[in-house]
Design a protein around this motif. Structure first.
Motif, short mmCIF file in Angstrom:
data_model
loop_
_atom_site.label_atom_id
_atom_site.label_comp_id
_atom_site.label_asym_id
_atom_site.label_seq_id
_atom_site.Cartn_x
_atom_site.Cartn_y
_atom_site.Cartn_z
N TYR A 140 4.81 -4.28 -9.14
CA TYR A 140 4.40 -2.87 -9.00
C TYR A 140 5.49 -1.94 -9.52
O TYR A 140 5.23 -0.93 -10.16
CB TYR A 140 4.08 -2.54 -7.54
N ARG A 187 5.02 9.96 -9.59
CA ARG A 187 4.70 10.13 -11.01
C ARG A 187 3.82 11.35 -11.24
O ARG A 187 4.01 12.10 -12.22
CB ARG A 187 3.97 8.89 -11.52
N HIS A 231 0.80 -1.23 0.00
CA HIS A 231 0.00 0.00 0.00
C HIS A 231 0.83 1.27 0.00
O HIS A 231 0.52 2.21 -0.72
CB HIS A 231 -1.01 -0.01 1.16
N TRP A 243 2.92 6.38 -7.19
CA TRP A 243 1.91 7.17 -7.88
C TRP A 243 2.08 8.66 -7.61
O TRP A 243 1.98 9.50 -8.51
CB TRP A 243 0.50 6.70 -7.47
N ARG A 244 2.37 9.01 -6.37
CA ARG A 244 2.55 10.42 -6.03
C ARG A 244 3.81 11.00 -6.68
O ARG A 244 3.85 12.19 -6.99
CB ARG A 244 2.59 10.61 -4.52
N LEU A 278 2.94 1.59 -3.54
CA LEU A 278 2.14 2.00 -4.68
C LEU A 278 1.75 3.47 -4.56
O LEU A 278 1.79 4.23 -5.52
CB LEU A 278 0.88 1.12 -4.78
N ASP A 279 1.39 3.85 -3.36
CA ASP A 279 1.00 5.24 -3.11
C ASP A 279 2.15 6.20 -3.43
O ASP A 279 1.95 7.23 -4.07
CB ASP A 279 0.58 5.37 -1.64
N ASP A 313 5.55 -1.92 -13.25
CA ASP A 313 4.48 -1.08 -13.80
C ASP A 313 4.90 0.39 -13.87
O ASP A 313 4.49 1.12 -14.77
CB ASP A 313 3.21 -1.17 -12.92
N PHE A 314 5.65 0.80 -12.90
CA PHE A 314 6.05 2.22 -12.85
C PHE A 314 7.45 2.44 -13.44
O PHE A 314 7.97 3.54 -13.36
CB PHE A 314 5.99 2.74 -11.41
#
Lengths: 284, 284, 284, 284
Positions: free
Chosen positions: D131, D110, D100, D107-108, D103-104, D134-135
């Motif tokens: 994960y 990016r 959790h 994402w932040r 990933l958070d 993916d990034f």
């Protein structure tokens, strides 16, 4: 606990070197800065500053400071206010029948948490007189009867004038003040029992219940002529559920109301609030 | 983790002995109750009940339960729904360009926190396709061009039908669904980026900034034809100050939006939400 | 506002059909259930139930209900308590020098928000006598001097007995009650000025400041012999920053303390709290 | 959105005229101040200042600023750090099996909400590699086996060195870093899944459940050799009830953990955090 301080609130057009300019002015006069907060509203090209420094040891005598500050503000093309932390404003509390905010404020004033004097409490109902008696605060009942609101407002204005009141706090005063009143006495803080701008106007808890919200709120704000539209100082919330009836919202609301009002009033009294463009900067 | 349960949601006119009646019916069929929640809306004379019991060991076979529940509801003059906790609804997520809610929901679905299947994501823009690819979820772009909204809605309805979708979640889908759409597909949850009923409609953060609020919020609600007026499931808030520009409200808002939406969706999926009189009872 | 209700709190070993059994018992006696809450502690194999029904119209006369409930509990192999909502418990408030919780509780009792009687306030200092006088509540000063604590406790126990006190509330009573005291009078709620289990014991705000926490809290709990270790009823928090000195933590803490205590007390008085395994179920 | 700024963080012994002195230095070099925050720790006689001004138009070239700031700090007898807002630090994220927070953060990063680069993710388990893929972020698995912790730490230190990492974030990295590690690499932020100082050490949610707390929390802090005792940057909380099992606390905790960590990291990256006396000043 701490010795007196000078608090300068200044708003002026933004330009480079303002922090240095103002802090330099304080330092040049021997002031020891305790707190310095600034905010730039880029959209409006405005600079806001709140600076607090020790009165003791400052190069200018107390009585000369306002004039000197005025000159500073003029040089910067702005407006300034200066306050002394040991000047406790004279605050009139206006109430109707509900006691929770009144009792809370009287207790906070007595405990020193709110640096203010309360020369009188004004109400349109006699109910809360005993609470004022307990705290040794004069209570004046000014009924507002149909068609006689203007007279009641005139009486209140006279009372505010007579008692040299600096600020009026509407602590669940269930009357709307007219524009004419506010023109003559504009320093007014209100507690509204909703999370503004939701549920402006009357019976916000009933409407909140109808809408089925999951959070209710309270909003402390400066009063302007347009109802419930003045600059917001503080907002607090409480959770509710489907189990809560309107009376539960009212009960829970009392706690969030008195907290929002007390916090807002403390911020105001400590001169931590500045108003600009219909909004507030709160230097907390 | 836990074995499957049966979840009964029942609304009927209030009368004495309902709890005993319903719990007795469950017990008579050998059901072991895990959770039992009730609510009486005295004003409307309504009784709401949510009872959850173990499927294993229950006297009626799974396929016979809906019929038996229907008979129970009819006997009580009410409406009932029955769900099984191991039936994971098929949820379509509708998005536009913002990724925060979508990514959050996909991750929660994968982790098992949200008991649902996601057969597809629908968007009016192609931007978020890569996130769906990462999670192995089909992505369909249905552009909404001027004057062609009806066609887009028809396409979406076909997709929902084709994928046997039970629920549509508007996870920052910046389009208003028409009344006609909702008549054909009514199970829709939306996240609105304000503390409803404040700032209904477009650009709530800009208007919140203009108003100078000290708290912003997000509201997850069922969608009805009247914009932003459906039954509220969950509301969350975040504090803001004068230092926050509109873009800061938007940034802070993302966290409160995704939290409100995820919580509401979990409550819905676990059948903890019941709608009545334009509001919700949330048995949490 | 509402007529009296009967409140049953029952704890027994878990087994199937308990909800039906208990609700059926109420219904069989003609009781109209207002609220029914249950909780199963799977780990301990315990079932907890709180059921509230209208006294009016119930088939058993008020005086017969406790005996009937006792029989019910015995049949289920558990323990039960029965209360009537119009029986307002007699609550003694114990204080030292700080007034915020005391004044808050007296006001809430007067307003009806806390359904209780306050036959007396006991303090180890004389300072708060005037507040009690304002509310017409007897005040007894029982000083606690070095080496004489046992005598003071004996005096307090006599007072509690003499005034037929049901519950003692430690509203910032800065003394630890001995195990011997609690053996003789065990119904005690305390407000501790930290977010337990952090900062057990003395001077929690000083230690919170030292540790540099960003949130402070208050905990209302039942008192047990082990200090600050009893079942927690309610916890509240307030945000702090580096700008806050210890005295600011104390000031902010007062608001969170009185709120936690008032909420916990209301929950207790409405019989919404059940204690089991050193913890509480709060049916709110 | 906004052009680059220079951020000065300075700690020095308190004395009069420091605000004027530092702001004057900025102004004398043509700097236009955007933000200026100060804090005086009266007990320690320390003055902390964070000043941010436009790089564009500043009189000193970028490469000369650190030297000039060093001279300023020496003149004031203090320590200073200077950063440029467009320098995005290189941050390594350390994880174990829980996704959790990772990933958070990815994402932040990016989305630009966290101004940082993520040159690599390090884990003692292979689970979260997808994960990272993916990034597009390199993932290195460094297993920590019994008796081989020193070797694992050596490998991690090499990786941090090789990738020129500025900051390591322990995003649910379930390993304690040794004192030796921290001596060689001291810039580390951790998220602890409790409201520190409550529940230091292992399994805080299990212990919180045992204690029966009504609120759980998460704490983001700088890592020091003493476990869970470093300066706190941010704390968040979530409400729990008796209905919540340990697994529910863990689930609710994930939301509060990732929020506390993301906020703390953003504050750190924007250089809004200053450490002194084992605590932080957070200029937010």
């Amino acid at each position: 606990m701490s010795s007196a301080s000078v608090i300068l609130q200044l708003i002026c057009p933004d330009r480079p070197a303002l922090v240095s300019d103002i802090a330099g002015w304080v330092a040049a006069n021997g002031g020891n800065i305790r707190h310095a907060d600034h905010h730039t509203d880029a959209g409006a090209g405005l600079f806001l500053s709140r600076i607090e420094w020790d009165l003791q040891g400052f190069g200018l005598p107390r009585e000369a400071i306002p004039v000197a500050v005025k000159a500073l503000a003029e040089r910067l093309g702005g407006d300034a206010q200066v306050h002394f932390s040991d000047d406790h404003p004279r605050v009139a509390i206006l109430v109707s029948k509900q006691s929770h905010c009144l009792l809370d404020l009287l207790w906070r004033a007595r405990s020193g948490e709110l640096p203010m004097q309360v020369p009188l409490v004004i109400s349109n109902h006699p109910d809360l007189e005993p609470y004022c008696a307990d705290f040794g605060v004069p209570f004046v009942c000014v009924p507002v009867t149909t068609g006689k609101k203007a007279e009641a407002e005139a009486t209140i204005l006279e009372l505010l004038d007579e008692h040299q009141v600096d600020l009026a706090v509407l602590a669940k005063y269930m009357q709307v003040l007219s524009g004419g009143f506010l023109e003559r006495f504009s320093e007014v803080i209100n507690i509204h029992h909703s999370f503004l701008p939701a549920f402006k106007g009357a019976q916000p808890y009933h409407r909140a219940w109808e809408r089925g919200v999951k959070l209710i709120g309270a909003t402390a704000h400066y009063v302007t002529e347009e109802l419930d539209d003045g600059p917001i100082i503080e907002q607090t919330i409480a959770t509710v559920s489907h189990r809560d009836e309107v009376e539960d919202l009212i009960r829970k609301g009392r706690d969030t109301e008195r907290l929002a009002l007390a916090r807002a009033l403390r911020l105001h009294l400590r001169r931590q609030v500045m108003v600009y463009r219909g909004r507030t900067a709160v230097f907390a």
